[in-house]
Design a protein around this motif. Structure first.
Motif, short mmCIF file in Angstrom:
data_model
loop_
_atom_site.label_atom_id
_atom_site.label_comp_id
_atom_site.label_asym_id
_atom_site.label_seq_id
_atom_site.Cartn_x
_atom_site.Cartn_y
_atom_site.Cartn_z
N GLU A 1 0.84 -1.20 0.00
CA GLU A 1 0.00 0.00 0.00
C GLU A 1 0.88 1.26 0.00
N GLU A 2 1.90 1.25 0.83
CA GLU A 2 2.79 2.42 0.89
C GLU A 2 3.54 2.59 -0.44
N ALA A 3 3.95 1.46 -1.00
CA ALA A 3 4.68 1.53 -2.28
C ALA A 3 3.79 2.12 -3.36
N ALA A 4 2.60 1.57 -3.50
CA ALA A 4 1.70 2.04 -4.56
C ALA A 4 1.34 3.50 -4.33
N GLN B 1 1.39 -7.97 -3.47
CA GLN B 1 0.71 -7.99 -4.77
C GLN B 1 -0.80 -7.78 -4.66
N SER B 2 -1.34 -7.90 -3.43
CA SER B 2 -2.78 -7.64 -3.29
C SER B 2 -3.08 -6.17 -3.59
N GLU B 3 -2.04 -5.33 -3.59
CA GLU B 3 -2.23 -3.91 -3.92
C GLU B 3 -2.06 -3.66 -5.42
N GLY B 4 -1.91 -4.71 -6.19
CA GLY B 4 -1.83 -4.57 -7.65
C GLY B 4 -0.42 -4.38 -8.17
N ILE B 5 0.53 -4.10 -7.28
CA ILE B 5 1.91 -3.91 -7.74
C ILE B 5 2.65 -5.26 -7.71
N ALA B 6 3.94 -5.24 -8.02
CA ALA B 6 4.70 -6.49 -8.06
C ALA B 6 5.63 -6.60 -6.87
N ALA B 7 5.76 -7.81 -6.35
CA ALA B 7 6.83 -8.10 -5.39
C ALA B 7 8.00 -8.65 -6.20
N VAL C 1 7.60 -19.94 -3.07
CA VAL C 1 7.13 -18.59 -3.40
C VAL C 1 6.52 -18.56 -4.80
N VAL C 2 7.24 -19.14 -5.74
CA VAL C 2 6.77 -19.06 -7.13
C VAL C 2 5.45 -19.81 -7.29
N LYS C 3 5.40 -21.02 -6.74
CA LYS C 3 4.20 -21.84 -6.96
C LYS C 3 3.02 -21.36 -6.12
N GLU C 4 3.28 -20.84 -4.93
CA GLU C 4 2.16 -20.51 -4.04
C GLU C 4 1.75 -19.04 -4.08
N ALA C 5 2.63 -18.17 -4.60
CA ALA C 5 2.28 -16.75 -4.54
C ALA C 5 2.41 -16.05 -5.89
#
Ligand code: BGC
Length: 805
Positions: A92-95, A141-147, A184-188
């Motif tokens: 949220e802060e990043a976006a 990523q729930s904020e639409g941006i990328a991790a 991380v890759v498979k679950e998120a």
């Protein structure tokens, strides 16, 4: 517009240009074709967006943001739900700050307690690291941006960090260093991943087809963008061919020309460029749309409160003799230790956040209901003896019921770019502890450090609380734990060895040259101590509470484990239940036991709860180097449920059908790997495990020679640069604060000059410098000058074409 339509509009030069950055933290755009530029920012425990002069070492300030506890801290909560909340808040802060890619979390496996960046990694265990990192990614990523989980892969040290070669066997690679990333890759489904600086088995991670193509993209199905670490691209064209999408930071026109020439010469194809561009466009279009519609503000107070809750949930109570903690309301406490006034709450380097506000223990105590008998700094932060400070502290200790003694590692001890030299607390702090304890035996040590320490001084305190690096609200969280407002429930995510000499990689960690030998194989952390029978100070998964928990009614199958946990005390709390899988008498050697499931269970005083923990595909598998597949050895396994790796409360057997794969080690003598006693594996045995001879380690005068190796060059100019850098470095160490810039340069290969100077230096110029260093002084110099002029001209033409197209 669809990616394919955009790609069709671009010429080859424009396409190549988009695959490298425009500035330290921005990508190139092509507005006419509908491609915006996006911003990437660190980092793993809070946003570090630099509005002014940008650097990737945490030197220049960034826009204020919430500094959450670092990964090493939050890992001790063993609470993915908490990790997800933190991720969401950071996202949220990043976006809000118009950041499209947040460069974190970091999840490299803690191979040795001495890695300087351990504070920003989660654990020595890949399963715990992977689960926590996946939670952060989901949140961000729930904020639409990328991790951007990092650093992929086998990046477990800072020494020669841009040019070290991690040499390890395939099974260790898969089971220990990649499993966290696989989770991380498979679950998120992270939208990006950062390749690491180092080489893995002789090939740079960023151009390593085995890592990026075979494993990441093919086996795990990653379809996002691979971003290089800053200056981590070696051969840009090979990177593009093998799956690396975006070179950062801003290598300038040279990188564009390199790609163009590679397509023209057939080294790579235009289809390779298009494939990467497709990944990049998905990222850019997706995240810039999310950033555009995101609110520009966030609730800083709510995030501070979350940071405090996170630090409190993560605090680990390591000792509590006679139940001295929690402190009774109104107790009179003497507060001693520099850290109580100037907290050590985050690490140094690219993860350093410009915190919105920072709590101190002294301020938070004033609001806690405890009586403060006074404060004394007690010791010099940089370790110099100070008799006056010590005497003052001892006098104060005598005036209180209890002493709160704040000890820990100072800023120089843990930093990006620099590994720790030992696992010790500074002598002056230990001496202070001894003196204070004599004056007042009711001494409670509050410890702030981002990594494990030797604790030969443990007998001198009645209680020890490990707050790790608790972020901007860490001090308040610590007060909550000390007063019992929060019942500590954290457990160590890393083993605390008795002494550095007892750690498995002690002779191989960091390495004398470019080649770093991962001889200990699978036996990292508890996998080593428990298999080899080496006693430790505090085992993996250890932590006390102000209440007690009983375990009963274990039922285990191949797919799940269920049991009842009861809070047997008078306080509410949370217990971290850990499931380890063991295979006594296994044919294929393996660690004595491995973590395969865990849950943090909140229980009111007296409450019982039945919990069910699923066992997934990772529970029984091992990597078979003969079939090149995950396999399962058939037979009886032991499911061990414990309150720590060394405190197993319940066991059950499960019979598992195997895959009947051939024994990959048949005919090989591997006694050290069978017993787990891997501190001194002989060459022949390690070669048998590796399947090839140990790579030779020679300093070469080439593009990858580091500035710290220039003393091996054949040029007086090289020697001079080396001498100046070394002197600057030593001077900064003497001052008590390592100069990260100089350190970075010291460990930087020559080729990074062409990658980190926004186009001012080209690879052709680097090749001239290499000739100079090889002893061709005049030709080298002439080449540098010729290439410099050419670079200026070509860059100006290219940038103008890109601007006008
Ligand atoms: C670090 C990365 C970081 C990047 C950008 C590098 O030096 O290794 O972790 O994200 O800089 O600041």
């Amino acid at each position: 517009m669809k990616n394919a339509e955009i790609i069709a509009k671009l010429n080859l030069e424009q396409k190549c240009a988009l695959l490298s950055g425009a500035g330290t933290f921005t990508t190139r755009g092509c507005p006419k074709a509908g491609v915006p530029s996006i911003t990437l920012s660190d980092g793993p425990n809070g946003v570090r967006k630099q509005a002014g002069a940008a650097d990737h070492l945490g030197l220049n300030p960034s826009v204020p943001a919430t500094c959450f506890p670092t990964a090493a801290t939050v890992a001790c909560s063993w609470d993915p739900a908490l990790g997800e909340e933190i991720g969401r808040a950071m996202g949220e802060e990043a976006a809000a700050q118009e950041v499209a890619v947040l460069l974190g979390p970091g999840l490299n496996t803690k191979r040795s307690p001495l890695c300087g960046r351990n504070f920003e990694y989660f654990s020595e265990d890949p399963y715990l690291s992977g689960k926590m990192a996946a939670a952060y990614v989901r949140g961000i990523q729930s904020e639409g941006i990328a991790a951007c989980p990092k650093h992929f892969a086998v990046n477990s040290q800072e020494l020669r960090r841009m040019a070290s070669d991690s040499v390890l066997d395939e099974r260790t690679l898969r089971e220990l260093y990649l499993t966290g990333f696989e989770i991380v890759v498979k679950e998120a489904a992270p939208k990006t991943i950062m390749s690491s600086y180092n080489l893995v088995n002789g090939t740079y991670a960023n151009e390593n087809a085995h890592l990026l193509q075979d494993i990441l993209r093919r086996d795990w199905g990653f379809s996002g963008a691979v971003v290089t670490d800053w200056g981590g691209s070696n051969d840009h064209a090979l990177g593009v061919k093998n799956g690396s999408t975006l070179e950062m930071p801003a290598p300038g026109g040279d990188a564009v020309r390199e790609l163009l020439a590679a397509v023209q010469s057939g080294k790579i194809t235009e289809a390779d460029v298009d494939a990467r561009l497709d990944e990049l466009l998905t990222l850019v279009l997706d995240t810039s749309a999310a950033v555009q519609k995101h609110s520009r503000s966030f609730d800083a107070d709510a995030h501070h409160a979350l940071a405090r809750r996170a630090a409190a949930e993560s605090a680990v109570l390591l000792k509590n003799d006679g139940g001295i903690l929690p402190l009774a309301a109104g107790a009179r406490v003497a507060v001693i230790g520099d850290f109580a006034e100037t907290p050590r709450y985050q690490g140094a380097g690219s993860s350093a956040v410009n915190s919105i506000k920072v709590d101190t223990l002294l301020d938070c105590l004033a609001q806690s209901g405890l009586q403060c008998a006074g404060f004394a700094a007690g010791f010099d932060r940089q370790g110099r003896p100070d008799a006056a400070k010590k005497a003052q502290a001892v006098a104060l200790a005598q005036k209180a019921d209890t002493v709160l003694l704040c000890l820990g590692l100072d800023e120089i001890k843990e930093s990006e770019g620099l590994d720790r030299v030992d696992m010790k607390l500074a002598d002056n702090q230990i001496e202070l502890l001894q003196a204070v304890e004599q004056a007042n035996p009711n001494t409670v040590v509050v410890l702030n450090a981002g990594a494990s320490l030797e604790t030969p001084w443990l007998a001198h305190c009645r209680a020890l609380v490990y707050g790790a690096l608790g972020g901007q609200a860490g001090a308040g969280a610590m007060v909550d734990v000390l007063t019992g407002k929060v019942n500590p429930g954290g457990k160590l995510a890393e083993t605390w060895a008795n002494a550095y000499e007892e750690t498995p990689a002690k002779d191989n960690f960091a390495g004398a040259g470019r080649t770093v030998q991962y001889r200990e194989g699978l036996y990292v952390g508890y996998r080593y101590y428990q298999t080899a029978g080496v006693p430790v100070a505090f085992p993996f998964g250890y932590g006390l509470s102000y209440t007690g928990y009983a375990y009963s009614d274990l039922k285990a199958t191949a797919d799940s484990v269920s049991l009842t946990v009861t809070n047997t005390g008078a306080r509410d709390g949370a217990e971290i239940v850990q499931v380890y899988i063991a295979k006594p008498g296994a044919e294929i050697f393996r660690p004595a036991q491995e973590l395969k499931a865990f849950a943090r269970v909140s229980l009111a005083a007296g409450e019982s709860r039945t919990v069910t923990l699923p066992l997934d595909d990772k529970a029984f598998r091992y990597w078979n180097t003969r079939t090149d597949c995950w396999e399962v050895e058939g037979g009886r396994y032991e499911v061990r449920v414990g309150a720590s790796s060394a405190d197993i409360r319940l066991t059950a057997n499960v019979d598992i059908r195997g895959t009947n794969a051939p024994d990959p080690y048949a005919g090989k003598a591997l006694p050290h790997y069978k017993s787990g006693s891997v501190q001194n594996v002989p060459d022949a045995e390690w070669e048998a495990l590796l399947g090839h001879p140990i790579p030779q380690d020679k300093v070469k005068i080439d593009r990858n020679m580091t500035l710290g190796e220039l003393n091996h060059s054949r040029s007086p100019l090289g020697w001079l640069i080396w001498a100046v850098l070394t002197a600057l470095l030593n001077a900064s160490f003497k001052k008590g604060k390592p100069d990260l810039n100089v350190l970075f340069q010291y460990n930087m290969p020559l080729r990074a000059l062409a990658k980190m100077t926004s186009g001012a230096i080209s690879m052709g110029m680097v090749d001239g410098i290499v000739m100079e260093l090889q002893g061709f002084w005049i030709i080298g110099l002439v080449r540098v000058i010729y290439e410099a002029v050419k670079n200026q001209l070509l860059n100006a033409q290219l940038e103008s074409r890109l601007r006008n197209s």
